[in-house]
Design a protein around this motif. Structure first.
Motif, PDB file in Angstrom:
ATOM      1  N   THR A  83      42.132  48.606  51.698  1.00  0.00           N
ATOM      2  CA  THR A  83      42.516  47.184  51.596  1.00  0.00           C
ATOM      3  C   THR A  83      43.919  46.985  51.011  1.00  0.00           C
ATOM      4  O   THR A  83      44.342  45.840  50.827  1.00  0.00           O
ATOM      5  CB  THR A  83      41.503  46.398  50.733  1.00  0.00           C
ATOM      6  OG1 THR A  83      41.501  46.956  49.418  1.00  0.00           O
ATOM      7  CG2 THR A  83      40.113  46.429  51.327  1.00  0.00           C
ATOM      8  N   VAL A 109      37.904  37.445  58.879  1.00  0.00           N
ATOM      9  CA  VAL A 109      37.610  37.988  60.206  1.00  0.00           C
ATOM     10  C   VAL A 109      36.940  39.346  59.985  1.00  0.00           C
ATOM     11  O   VAL A 109      37.423  40.154  59.179  1.00  0.00           O
ATOM     12  CB  VAL A 109      38.915  38.132  61.025  1.00  0.00           C
ATOM     13  CG1 VAL A 109      38.675  38.908  62.306  1.00  0.00           C
ATOM     14  CG2 VAL A 109      39.496  36.753  61.314  1.00  0.00           C
ATOM     15  N   GLY A 144      38.701  38.204  49.435  1.00  0.00           N
ATOM     16  CA  GLY A 144      38.264  39.382  50.179  1.00  0.00           C
ATOM     17  C   GLY A 144      37.409  39.015  51.379  1.00  0.00           C
ATOM     18  O   GLY A 144      37.784  38.154  52.184  1.00  0.00           O
TER      19      GLY A 144
END
Ligand code: ATP
Length: 299
Positions: free
Chosen positions: A240, A233, A214
């Protein structure tokens, strides 16, 4: 190089909830999106949008969800080999998402488990040595094992995402070159996370292990080689769903387009691609576009 993805196709019904329900509790929700999903399809869509020639082998039933899946897949730059099976329900996923981007997913696998082996083997008969064979945990155990062995026999590079968790995974590791696991899969299947988990899978025959975590980013471990960590990033996550599939599809496409196995650049490209996915709602509609992936892969 080409990729042959053999996996499931499903409709994702995403429901927004304030929090994930406790057992026995009924809660209210709101339909957030209805989108093409399924781990096999997701990974194939990202690879194809990334510019890699991708063949998707999958199965649906013969019902309203099947029609929607076909319409949406036709919009993607994929070579499609989709079996339509009478008397079978097309697979779907119920995705519950919370305001902080957490999700829980229930997936049906009736169509995926009925995928005709002959159709998949016929597709693989077109594969060449060095092509990628990409699989996940939605098909039946015997089908998955037979196809991984058939891919290996043709000199293909096999990539596997052990999700959803199944008891039959243990016997597959000797036929897998590259494995992608998230933290819970790593804990369940390798008994640990990080370098220890990677070593456990290398000992079972896996050449490259990718562990995603994650917002903590991802690690690439190569048997007898480097252990690389790539940070996530930064993104404003709203859903998600499909982050892991975007990551795997983008990493494999990046490597294949440069003619090799995974490297630091492929993992960085995958991190950038999945950061785009988590910042948008839905599954297919949240994936990076062809232009976005071209810009990422140029970096
Ligand atoms: P999902 O089941 O939600 O598809 P997953 O559990 O298979 O995902 P994760 O490890 O959660 O996989 O995420 C895969 C990759 O996606 C991470 O390694 C990271 O690069 C990226 N990612 C996930 N969540 C975020 C986030 N909130 N912000 C930025 N990048 C993220």
């Amino acid at each position: 190089m080409r990729a042959f993805v053999i996996g499931n196709a499903a409709i994702d019904e995403t429901i927004s909830v304030d929090g994930l329900p406790e057992p026995g509790v009924s809660i209210l929700g709101r339909i957030a999106s209805r989108d093409l999903g399924g781990k096999g399809t997701n990974q194939a869509v990202v690879m194809a949008r990334g510019g890699l020639e991708t063949i998707l082998v999958s199965a649906t039933g013969d019902d309203f969800r099947s029609a929607t899946i076909r319409e949406q897949l036709a919009e993607e730059p994929l070579d499609l080999r989709i079996s339509r099976l009478a008397g079978i329900s097309t697979d779907f996923s119920m995705v519950l998402t919370t305001p902080d981007g957490e999700n829980s997913i229930v997936t049906t696998t009736e169509a995926a488990e009925a995928l005709p082996l002959e159709a998949a083997l016929a597709a693989l008969s077109e594969a060449s040595s060095g092509d990628f064979l990409v699989m996940q945990g939605n098909l039946g155990g015997e089908t998955t094992e037979t196809l991984l062995k058939a891919g290996r026999a043709r000199g293909m590079v096999t990539a596997f995402n052990p999700s959803p968790l199944r008891p039959y995974f243990e016997r597959l590791w000797p036929f897998i070159d590259i494995a992608f696991l998230n933290e819970s899969e790593s804990l369940s299947l390798a008994g640990s996370t990080g370098g220890k988990a990677a070593e456990a899978l290398h000992a079972k025959g896996v050449r490259q292990v990718v562990l995603t975590a994650g917002t903590d980013g991802a690690m690439l471990s190569t048997k007898g080689g480097d252990f690389i960590h790539v940070p996530a990033v930064k993104a404003k996550a709203i859903d998600t769903t499909g982050a892991g599939d975007t990551f795997m599809g983008a990493a494999l496409a990046s490597a294949a387009l440069r003619g090799g196995m995974l490297d630091q650049r492929a993992i960085s490209h995958a991190s950038a691609a999945s950061a785009l996915t988590v910042a948008r709602r839905g599954t297919r509609r949240a994936f990076p576009s062809r232009d976005e992936l071209a810009a990422i892969f140029a970096g």
